[in-house]
Design an enzyme around this catalytic site. Structure first.
Site, PDB file in Angstrom:
ATOM      1  N   ALA A 127      42.996  32.158  46.410  1.00  0.00           N
ATOM      2  CA  ALA A 127      43.558  30.924  45.903  1.00  0.00           C
ATOM      3  C   ALA A 127      44.526  30.208  46.934  1.00  0.00           C
ATOM      4  CB  ALA A 127      44.200  31.222  44.669  1.00  0.00           C
ATOM      5  N   GLN A 131      37.047  33.976  46.600  1.00  0.00           N
ATOM      6  CA  GLN A 131      37.273  33.798  45.493  1.00  0.00           C
ATOM      7  C   GLN A 131      37.386  32.620  45.068  1.00  0.00           C
ATOM      8  OE1 GLN A 131      40.625  36.686  46.130  1.00  0.00           O
ATOM      9  NE2 GLN A 131      40.192  37.269  44.107  1.00  0.00           N
ATOM     10  N   HIS A 173      33.271  34.282  43.007  1.00  0.00           N
ATOM     11  CA  HIS A 173      33.574  33.787  41.706  1.00  0.00           C
ATOM     12  C   HIS A 173      32.719  32.476  41.403  1.00  0.00           C
ATOM     13  CE1 HIS A 173      37.856  36.169  41.591  1.00  0.00           C
ATOM     14  NE2 HIS A 173      36.647  36.955  41.446  1.00  0.00           N
ATOM     15  N   CYS A 206      19.237  28.407  28.117  1.00  0.00           N
ATOM     16  CA  CYS A 206      17.911  28.561  28.788  1.00  0.00           C
ATOM     17  C   CYS A 206      18.020  29.120  30.404  1.00  0.00           C
ATOM     18  CB  CYS A 206      17.030  27.557  28.751  1.00  0.00           C
ATOM     19  SG  CYS A 206      17.510  26.261  29.755  1.00  0.00           S
ATOM     20  N   CYS A 233      21.800  20.507  27.921  1.00  0.00           N
ATOM     21  CA  CYS A 233      20.717  20.674  28.683  1.00  0.00           C
ATOM     22  C   CYS A 233      19.437  19.977  27.943  1.00  0.00           C
ATOM     23  CB  CYS A 233      20.522  22.254  28.762  1.00  0.00           C
ATOM     24  SG  CYS A 233      18.970  22.826  29.675  1.00  0.00           S
ATOM     25  N   SER A 237      46.851  37.505  46.817  1.00  0.00           N
ATOM     26  CA  SER A 237      47.761  38.656  46.520  1.00  0.00           C
ATOM     27  C   SER A 237      46.954  39.924  46.346  1.00  0.00           C
ATOM     28  CB  SER A 237      48.761  38.206  45.612  1.00  0.00           C
ATOM     29  OG  SER A 237      48.101  37.965  44.530  1.00  0.00           O
TER      30      SER A 237
HETATM   31 ZN    ZN Z   1      18.845  24.737  28.578  1.00  0.00          ZN
END
Ligand code: ZN
EC number: 2.3.1.286
Length: 234
Positions: free
Chosen positions: A20, A97, A115, A126, A142, A183
């Protein structure tokens, strides 16, 4: 600094692990820190699978705010130096990250996003992948009717296996591992530095949260320290 320059010049594989602190230098608030909090909401309660399932409206507006906060952000000089070192084949692997893709915006390639990333989205039902966040930002669902989400790793989810495995392999074979802007308080990424037999170099504003054995430590801004190192390299 002289030793570190010698190590860099002799190294055939340098791995970089960023967190970060690298992003906050570009003006992105660390959403885990108090100052970076969105509307006083604790990310531990919203960046989670539970919130995605049971409080989608809150989850959606939290991530919309985070995506929109990135619109005007540009990589600082440190990102460009790392991308240059990668092009020069000094740096063989970059793992981060951070989900903001600033490494790629500075020209780095093949970045392992431990991440995930916040730029692309997918359907929680799906699994369909979307190359951007347009649909998510428009509060659309979606095509299957399922809820969309950024491709970030939420609290309670596993790290992307490929990114994780590649990073472990790279760290095991590295001559140098740079740990920058973290850190090392977040598991399991904080386990990574101990996996190397190479030199460990730490760059951060503050000391690491555990007793890592670093071969060199620089406390300060990553952009400035990387610029100093870069200037000394032939
Ligand atoms: Zn979907």
């Amino acid at each position: 600094m002289k030793n570190v320059i010698d190590w860099i010049q002799q190294a055939t594989s340098i791995v970089v692990l960023t967190g970060a602190g690298m992003s906050t230098e570009s003006g992105i608030p660390d959403f885990r820190s108090k100052e970076g909090r969105w509307q006083q909401v604790n990310p531990l309660t919203v960046a989670t699978v539970e919130a995605l399932k049971s409080n989608y409206a809150l989850f959606q507006s939290f991530y919309r705010a985070r995506i929109q906060a990135l619109v005007d952000v540009t990589p600082h000089n440190g990102y460009y130096i790392l991308a240059k070192w990668q092009q020069q084949k000094r740096v063989t692997h970059i793992a981060t990250q951070n989900v903001d893709r600033l490494h790629q915006k500075a020209g780095a390639t093949h970045v392992s996003e431990l991440h995930g990333n916040i730029e692309t989205t997918r359907c929680q039902s799906c699994g369909k992948q979307y190359d951007d966040a347009t649909r998510f930002l428009n509060e659309a669902r979606c095509t299957c009717g399922g809820a969309l989400r950024p491709n970030v790793v939420l609290f309670g989810e596993y790290l992307p296996e490929e990114a994780w495995e590649k990073t472990i392999q790279a760290i095991r074979h590295a001559d140098i591992v740079f740990v920058i802007g973290t850190s090392l308080s977040v598991y399991p990424v904080n386990q990574l530095p101990s996996m190397t037999t190479g030199k460990l170099i730490y760059i951060n504003l503050e000391p690491a949260s555990n007793d890592q054995q670093f071969d060199a430590t620089f406390y300060g801004k990553a952009g400035e320290i990387l610029a100093q190192l870069d200037e000394l390299l032939l």
